[in-house]
Design an enzyme around this catalytic site. Structure first.
Site, PDB file in Angstrom:
ATOM      1  CG  ASP A 302      -2.166   0.877   0.976  1.00 19.85           C
ATOM      2  OD1 ASP A 302      -2.122   1.748   0.074  1.00 19.85           O
ATOM      3  OD2 ASP A 302      -3.158   0.731   1.691  1.00 19.85           O
TER       4      ASP A 302
HETATM    5  C1  NOJ Z   1      -3.945   3.945   0.169  1.00 21.89           C
HETATM    6  C2  NOJ Z   1      -5.140   3.077   0.386  1.00 21.89           C
HETATM    7  O1  NOJ Z   1      -5.030   2.414   1.633  1.00 21.89           O
HETATM    8  C3  NOJ Z   1      -5.348   2.027  -0.691  1.00 21.89           C
HETATM    9  O2  NOJ Z   1      -6.586   1.417  -0.494  1.00 21.89           O
HETATM   10  C4  NOJ Z   1      -5.240   2.650  -2.053  1.00 21.89           C
HETATM   11  O3  NOJ Z   1      -5.428   1.659  -3.042  1.00 21.89           O
HETATM   12  C5  NOJ Z   1      -3.878   3.305  -2.216  1.00 21.89           C
HETATM   13  N1  NOJ Z   1      -3.734   4.329  -1.208  1.00 21.89           N
HETATM   14  C6  NOJ Z   1      -3.693   3.933  -3.589  1.00 21.89           C
HETATM   15  O4  NOJ Z   1      -4.541   5.006  -3.740  1.00 21.89           O
END
Ligand code: NOJ
Length: 757
Positions: A302
């Site tokens: 993430d």
């Molecule tokens: C952080 C988020 O937790 C995740 O769900 C998301 O896909 C990514 N950022 C990319 O935007």
């Protein structure tokens, strides 16, 4: 944040794209001339193409394939990272923040034409509940209990995204969530491992289709792997405490289902799992995912998750963070540059094995070949109107929105409203369009939302006379709109009070300490109650809401979630009776915040009766998982089982049906629509294993089916039971087992007893 208009966004995107500095290596003439190298040969197998390409890559080229950056003007407040100033064209992936395929094509051209090997870039984006055609939030979608409709929505999302230049969505989010304070509960399919598993597999198959290279297919990403939904006290980004047993029986099933359905990728989560961060967790990412389940795709971390191993207290510096994450099985690094800066040194120092590096690169290249990117790297540069919000897409959005809405209360059949009623349409969400989209709205725009107000005015079935008043805002203390609301009420036959949450109150980094609506909204209801008029309360929320004070004052209650672009037509359809509500909760509605966590599939207490219960409030929830009313009545006939050989048995308490662990059998029940309206009913099949060496939940959903039953007609619902799969359990090593003894199969208040011999 206000979404940008397509034109503004495109202008900014192209500008930001042009500001990137080109630092790539000039194309090597020799490689250009070499015509049919294996990896460029579409007739060769994917494995041979991957191996051929891998054999040509330098260490640096390999590491770049493991790196992801952002392209475009990123307006996600939680994802603001280092601005990408350098772009080599050799990055493995870019997050594509735009709606114009020309932006993708410009970047792809760099990769294809101006890099040594011409490896196409993989463009990813958060397409969570629609791209331009925004559907209800996933928590609402799950309440439809209609996987076919959810699949249609995912197909629409995939088509709009793919036609814009996106190859890969960071969806579905399949975190089990049982704490309504956690803002991200909106993004997932609720509290139950089975329902979430069905929606997980459904979404994966729908996004990806049968062939990833086909038009309208995009790669899926199961997230957040794993246990993120167990966030302590509902706060975001915090540690989680999850035993191996709970990991296996609660948090892993929805991922396993998605992997079995063919999910191309997974995203590691931000939480630590009982001390070990998920993004550096060898057990979950390598031993379970890659070795036990045999997943051949890749894991992306993430946002900034590798670097966050430092703040989480595991790694003292970025190099160690890289070492831990990469060796644990995290293949692609999202935006924090850790891999790019450190992997080469770690390989040369022998701390990262060449085989591990090659394995990660192979996984990413394989997906690029499967998507057909080497043959078709570019996206047709069509006009937005050809791609977005097509009539059939909006039709799906309306259907899913109306099927997701849950009728919670309907005293004296207040709903549907009588034709031509005079309705006082009151509340902060009546004319609101922005918040109807929910969090993670893709590239959705409030301009495309039909508000509840407009939907009701346009209702042909209703032909309502509307007296509108806003009454109050979402929060604050301003009661100056109350008199106008009362005036509207006094002119009307019925009050439709539309309360709810702003979309920024749920989603990432949007937790709340209470699941109650702000006091001002409840005060408005108290005031309107004085009018003596019947009141239907509509609630739009990204979480289960505390309705303990609202319910006693409301004659009817309808949870509409954050319904997306077709908020108005769907809501008006339910209010007018055009649609018969069929949604059922995918998450328990606690009586109040103090009950959290509360969920239907809890284990037994050591004491029976009232012992151990709260002394100040009821211990039962306000509304249980699976609850939802209809405008018609359904009568359930007797629940029976059909055994191998065709014998039908009723499995009473004193006469259990004996079956061996390998014998499949079926259970069935006939449901009759005894009312005067056609309606859809979802039969929910639960099982119970009252005694097991690993104690089990009091009820476990194992199957469900939704069917339309016309007024006066009957339908039979069947559950095909494989004892190990449907009655068995999983231990802390992820092994399924089935103990001998008694089990129950349950539908509503009926049950049949099965004895495994
Ligand atoms: C952080 C988020 O937790 C995740 O769900 C998301 O896909 C990514 N950022 C990319 O935007």
């Amino acid at each position: 944040m206000q979404p940008l208009s397509i034109r503004t966004a495109t202008a900014i995107l192209v500008a930001s794209c042009l500001s990137l500095t080109w630092t790539g290596t000039p194309v090597q003439a020799a490689d250009k001339k070499e015509e049919k190298t294996i990896y460029k040969d579409a007739r060769a197998t994917i494995d041979s193409r991957v191996e051929d390409l891998l054999s040509r890559m330098t260490l640096e080229e390999k590491i770049l394939q493991l790196s992801q950056y952002v392209l475009g003007n990123n307006d996600n407040i939680n994802n603001i990272g280092e601005t990408v100033k350098k772009f080599t064209g050799e990055e493995g992936s870019l997050i594509f923040v735009g709606t114009d395929p020309r932006l993708r094509n410009a970047m792809q051209k760099e990769a294809i034409e101006n890099t040594r090997l011409g490896i196409p870039i993989l463009f990813g984006f958060d397409v969570i509940h629609g791209f331009k055609t925004v559907f209800p939030i996933p928590l609402g979608q799950a309440a439809s209990w209609n996987p076919d409709l959810v699949a249609q929505a995912c197909r629409v999302a995939a088509r709009e995204a793919e036609a814009t230049g996106i190859d890969w969505t960071f969806s579905p989010m399949v975190d089990i969530a049982r704490d309504g304070r956690w803002g991200r509960i909106a993004e997932g399919f609720g509290e139950d491992p089975y329902l979430c598993s069905v929606m997980s597999a459904t979404s994966v198959k729908a996004y990806q289709g049968d062939d990833l290279s086909a038009e309208g297919s995009i790669a899926a990403c199961l997230k957040h792997y794993v246990g993120y939904g167990a966030s302590e006290a509902g706060r975001d980004y915090v540690p989680t405490e999850i035993s191996r047993q709970t990991l296996w029986d609660t948090y892993l099933p929805s991922f396993e289902a998605g992997v079995k359905a063919g999910a191309a990728t997974l995203m590691s989560s931000f939480n630590t799992i009982s001390g070990t961060p998920a993004s550096a967790n060898h057990y979950t990412m390598t031993e379970v995912l890659k070795e036990k389940w045999g997943h051949t795709g890749f894991v992306v971390g993430d946002w900034n998750a590798v670097d966050q191993l430092i703040t989480q207290g595991m790694a003292p510096d970025r190099k160690t963070a890289t070492l831990y994450a990469f060796n644990a099985g995290l293949d692609m690094d999202m935006v924090d540059n850790c891999y790019r800066e450190n992997l080469a040194d770690l390989v040369s120092e022998g701390l990262v094995a060449q085989e591990r590096l090659d394995d990660a690169v192979r996984r990413i290249l394989r997906l690029k070949f499967m998507l057909g990117l080497f043959e078709n790297p570019y996206t047709a540069e069509t006009e937005a109107k050809e791609r977005f919000l097509l009539p059939e897409y909006l039709e799906t959005a309306e259907q899913l929105a109306q099927e997701s809405m849950v009728l919670l209360k309907n005293d004296k059949n207040l709903l549907p409203l009588k034709k031509s009623s005079k309705i006082a349409l009151i509340g902060p969400i009546v004319k609101n369009r922005f918040d109807m989209l929910g969090s993670w709205e893709g590239r959705g725009s409030e301009d495309d939302v039909i508000s509840i107000y407009d939907g009701i005015l346009a209702s042909k079935e209703g032909e309502f006379e509307v007296n509108y008043a806003k009454g109050c805002d979402f929060d604050g203390e301003d009661t100056s709109g109350f008199p106008e609301a009362m005036a509207a009420a006094s002119k009307s036959d019925v009050i439709v009070l539309c309360l709810g949450e702003k979309r920024a109150w749920s989603g990432e980094n949007a937790s709340r300490s209470t699941i109650a609506l702000p006091e001002i909204q409840e005060q408005l209801l108290v005031e309107l109650k004085k009018s003596g008029k019947p009141i239907a309360v509509l609630i739009s929320s990204g979480r289960p809401v505390d309705l303990s004070r609202i319910a006693p004052m409301a004659d009817a209650m309808l949870e509409i979630w954050q319904p997306g672009v077709m908020a108005g037509p769907a809501t008006a359809g339910i209010l007018s009776g055009k649609y018969n509500p069929s949604g059922k909760l995918a998450v328990t509605f606690p009586y109040s915040t103090g009950q959290i966590p509360i969920y239907y599939n809890h284990r037994n207490s050591g004491r029976t009766g009232a012992q151990g219960e709260y002394q100040d409030i009821q211990s039962t929830p306000m509304f249980e998982f699976g609850y939802g009313l209809s405008y018609t009545d359904f009568h359930y006939g007797p629940l029976t089982a059909t055994l191998p050989g065709g014998r039908t048995a009723s499995g009473t308490e004193d006469d259990a049906i004996e079956i061996s662990s390998g014998q499949k059998f079926t259970a069935q029940i006939t449901v009759t629509n005894t009312g005067d309206k056609d309606g859809k009913e979802t039969v929910q099949w639960y099982i119970c294993d009252p005694y097991c060496t690993i104690t089990r939940p009091v009820k476990e959903l194992k199957h469900f089916e939704k069917q339309m039953i016309k007024a006066g007609e009957s339908r039979t619902f069947t559950f095909e039971i494989e004892p190990l799969r449907d009655l068995g359990f999983v231990n802390e090593d992820g092994e399924r087992f089935l103990e001998k003894g008694d089990y129950y199969i349950m539908v509503q208040n009926q049950r049949i007893k099965i004895r495994i011999i």
